[in-house]
Design an enzyme around this catalytic site. Structure first.
Site, mmCIF file in Angstrom:
data_model
loop_
_atom_site.group_PDB
_atom_site.id
_atom_site.type_symbol
_atom_site.label_atom_id
_atom_site.label_comp_id
_atom_site.label_asym_id
_atom_site.label_seq_id
_atom_site.Cartn_x
_atom_site.Cartn_y
_atom_site.Cartn_z
ATOM 1 N N SER A 99 0.813 -1.209 0.000
ATOM 2 C CA SER A 99 0.000 0.000 0.000
ATOM 3 C C SER A 99 0.855 1.272 0.000
ATOM 4 C CB SER A 99 -0.954 -0.033 1.201
ATOM 5 O OG SER A 99 -1.870 1.020 1.167
ATOM 6 N N ASP A 243 -5.795 1.988 -3.684
ATOM 7 C CA ASP A 243 -7.079 1.824 -3.001
ATOM 8 C C ASP A 243 -7.422 3.049 -2.164
ATOM 9 O OD1 ASP A 243 -5.295 1.455 -0.901
ATOM 10 O OD2 ASP A 243 -6.200 -0.406 -0.183
#
Length: 449
Positions: A99, A243
């Site tokens: 991430s 995301d």
């Protein structure tokens, strides 16, 4: 929280505490677990970290050795895995990414057949297998060995899906995209170009070690300057696996996850699309957001930090939007997880349908100043057991009263305590955090390293 799996999968520094052996054994387990009644079909995506290729090959080796067929989406956003799994009937999906973490970290995030994060019970079984000294899973042989399929078409279908969600053309809009040198590089520009925007890209040339480096949603000053200097209408910044999304308005103001929840929540209420008249937030959301919701007559709920908790609340109660201040925003009508590019499309819809600049749409919200400090501690359990420290923290919070709050919580993966204060002035924030940090120091909880 498990030994290896935290709130967002198995994450660690590549070849230090997340190794190719770990990845191989994860693959071995999943191929067997989902292949008990039929040949398992599993899809894999990755971000642009150098180590992502290494982990991809290790997972593939484990999966195919257990008899699973593996479909490779290559470099792609995390939400594309969720979309492909649930829309095309895969048994599960795997995303290789850490991430927003630096390039030397990586992670293995597993999604079940519904495109949602894997159940904790199954993660516990994987951990048990990883630590087992005896391999109890049989190796596939002959025609039962799995195969690998290039499945870039799955990513293309995800791109088509995103384009289909736009309510109108972006023609005439000047849009800046900070792709964080990450997974968004394969998707975001193509989507905005297809919708007619004049697209300006920065940090779109990944080299394996520049993902999230002074760019993306964790370093917003780069996009702020870019939007203002180029007189753009809006800018969107993603994290390494896309995301998350944060935005910049035409004046250079940061639109964080809380403001995105406000803008989309108000818009959805106006268009009778806000289920239960409720927005789901986490305990990290700003008090200013709640004041603004109350003025608009919008209800809200609070969950623990983590988009998995937000989504669980949304599913349990039938809510349509929720998210985190960090930019994980979930639109349950369209996705089962945070989707940065989808979020940017939804913000474009708010702007276009409202016929207003982004800065005008959030001017009624006053965000309280926040100060967050991460403290490395000797022992989190000792902190939990220190009643004197707990009393000090409680006192600081009580003194802030309705004008602020304090939040002290543990990291799920490190010996770190996060201390956050929120108040109507920067001075009060700093004083509150300093008092709590001082108490940690006086109580001898801080690590010397």
């Amino acid at each position: 929280m498990g030994k290896y799996f935290g709130t967002d999968g198995f994450r660690g520094e590549a070849n230090v505490n997340l190794t190719v052996t770990h990845a191989y054994k994860v693959g071995r387990f999943l191929g067997h677990y989902y292949g008990k009644e039929h040949k398992a079909n599993i899809v894999i995506g990755k971000d642009t970290r150098r180590s992502s290729y290494m982990f991809e090959y290790s997972l593939v080796a484990g999966l195919t050795a257990s008899g699973a067929d593996v479909y490779l989406l290559h470099v792609t956003p995390t939400p594309s895995i969720s979309y492909v799994v649930r829309s095309e009937g895969f048994d599960c999906g795997i995303m290789i990414s850490a991430s927003h973490n630096p390039y030397y970290d990586n992670g293995i995030k597993i999604m079940n057949g519904n495109g949602y994060k894997l159940e904790a019970e199954t993660e516990a079984l994987i951990e048990e297998y990883i630590d087992s000294e005896v391999d109890t899973i049989p190796l596939a042989t002959r025609e039962n060995i799995g195969k690998t399929i290039d499945y870039a078409i799955g990513r293309n279908r995800y791109i088509g899906y995103l384009i289909s969600l736009a309510t109108r053309s972006f023609q005439g809009k000047r849009v800046g995209l900070d792709l964080a040198n990450g997974a968004a590089t394969t998707v975001a520009k193509g989507v905005f170009d297809a919708l007619g925007a004049k697209t300006y890209v920065i940090n779109g040339e990944p080299n394996g070690i520049n993902i999230n480096t002074n760019c993306g949603s964790t370093h917003m000053s780069v996009l702020q300057k870019f939007v203002v200097d180029n007189k753009l209408d809006v800018g969107f910044a993603y994290d390494g696996d896309a995301d998350r999304c944060l935005a910049i308005d035409e004046k250079g103001n940061i639109i964080d996850g809380d403001l995105i929840l406000y803008l989309c929540g108000v818009y959805m209420k106006k268009h009778n699309d806000l289920a239960n008249n409720t927005v789901v937030t986490t305990v990290m959301s700003n008090m200013g957001l709640y004041e603004a919701f109350e003025k608009k007559g919008i209800n809200y709920e609070k969950t623990a930090v983590g988009d998995k908790y937000v989504y669980a609340n949304m599913m349990a109660n039938g809510h349509s939007i929720g998210g985190e201040s960090s930019g994980h925003i979930i639109f349950s009508k369209h996705a089962t997880t945070g989707d940065g590019i989808l979020t940017s499309l939804k913000l474009m819809e708010v702007m276009l349908e409202s016929k207003a600049n982004l800065s005008e749409l959030h001017k009624e919200v006053t965000i309280f100043p926040q100060k967050l400090v991460n403290l490395k501690v000797r022992d989190k359990q000792a902190v939990r057991d220190d009643q004197t420290l707990s009393d000090i923290i409680k006192t600081v919070g009580e003194e802030l009263g309705k004008d602020g709050r304090v939040l002290v919580r543990e990291s799920g993966t490190e010996e770190v305590i996060r201390v956050m204060a929120e108040a109507k002035s920067e001075k009060l924030c700093k004083e509150s955090v300093d008092r709590i940090v001082g108490a940690f120091r006086d109580r001898n909880h801080l690590s010397v390293s």
